[in-house]
Design a protein around this motif. Structure first.
Motif, short mmCIF file in Angstrom:
data_model
loop_
_atom_site.label_atom_id
_atom_site.label_comp_id
_atom_site.label_asym_id
_atom_site.label_seq_id
_atom_site.Cartn_x
_atom_site.Cartn_y
_atom_site.Cartn_z
N LYS A 142 -11.41 5.89 -26.84
CA LYS A 142 -10.58 5.85 -25.78
C LYS A 142 -9.47 7.16 -26.13
CE LYS A 142 -6.83 3.53 -23.30
NZ LYS A 142 -6.19 4.79 -22.78
N ALA A 143 -9.16 7.42 -27.23
CA ALA A 143 -8.32 8.45 -27.36
C ALA A 143 -8.99 9.90 -27.45
CB ALA A 143 -8.06 8.31 -29.13
N GLU A 144 -10.42 9.88 -27.65
CA GLU A 144 -11.07 11.00 -27.21
C GLU A 144 -11.28 11.53 -25.72
OE1 GLU A 144 -15.63 12.89 -28.31
OE2 GLU A 144 -15.24 10.87 -28.77
N ASP A 181 -9.11 10.19 -23.61
CA ASP A 181 -7.76 10.76 -23.26
C ASP A 181 -7.42 12.04 -23.34
OD1 ASP A 181 -7.36 8.16 -22.19
OD2 ASP A 181 -6.07 7.26 -23.97
N GLN A 208 -11.02 2.25 -30.00
CA GLN A 208 -9.83 2.91 -29.82
C GLN A 208 -9.89 4.36 -29.98
OE1 GLN A 208 -7.34 1.00 -32.73
NE2 GLN A 208 -6.54 -0.51 -31.43
#
Length: 102
Positions: free
Chosen positions: A18-20, A22, A15
């Motif tokens: 993925k956040a990085e 995004d 997660q």
């Protein structure tokens, strides 16, 4: 228990990755949009549109520098007070010694 924690840790790591990704994608998109807006503005005789990401970075650096400056000022003020007190004590001692000589 250990296996469950490991699975959760991997999920959490996924997660975060993925956040990085995004955030990086959004940052690149914003940079592209503001470069294009700046180019259009300059073509129409206007001024360059500032890059908000660079502005935020600069503001953050200025906030840190301001904090350091505040600490330095407090340190200098404290040292100044100590020096003034020391000089006054030395002057009083000098006056006392001169009076004893008389």
């Amino acid at each position: 228990v250990w296996g469950t924690m490991e699975v959760e840790a991997r999920a959490w790591t996924g997660q975060l990755a993925k956040a990085e990704a995004d955030i990086l994608q959004a940052s690149q998109k914003l940079e592209k949009v503001f470069k294009e807006a700046s180019r259009k503005s300059l073509q129409n005789g206007g001024r360059e549109v500032p890059d908000p990401i660079k502005l935020v970075r600069r503001l953050t650096a200025l906030e840190m520098a301001l904090g350091n400056l505040k600490n330095d000022c407090e340190f200098i003020s404290k040292k100044r007070t100590e020096i003034v007190k020391s000089v006054m004590e030395a002057q009083i001692e000098n006056v006392t010694q001169v009076q004893e000589v008389k």
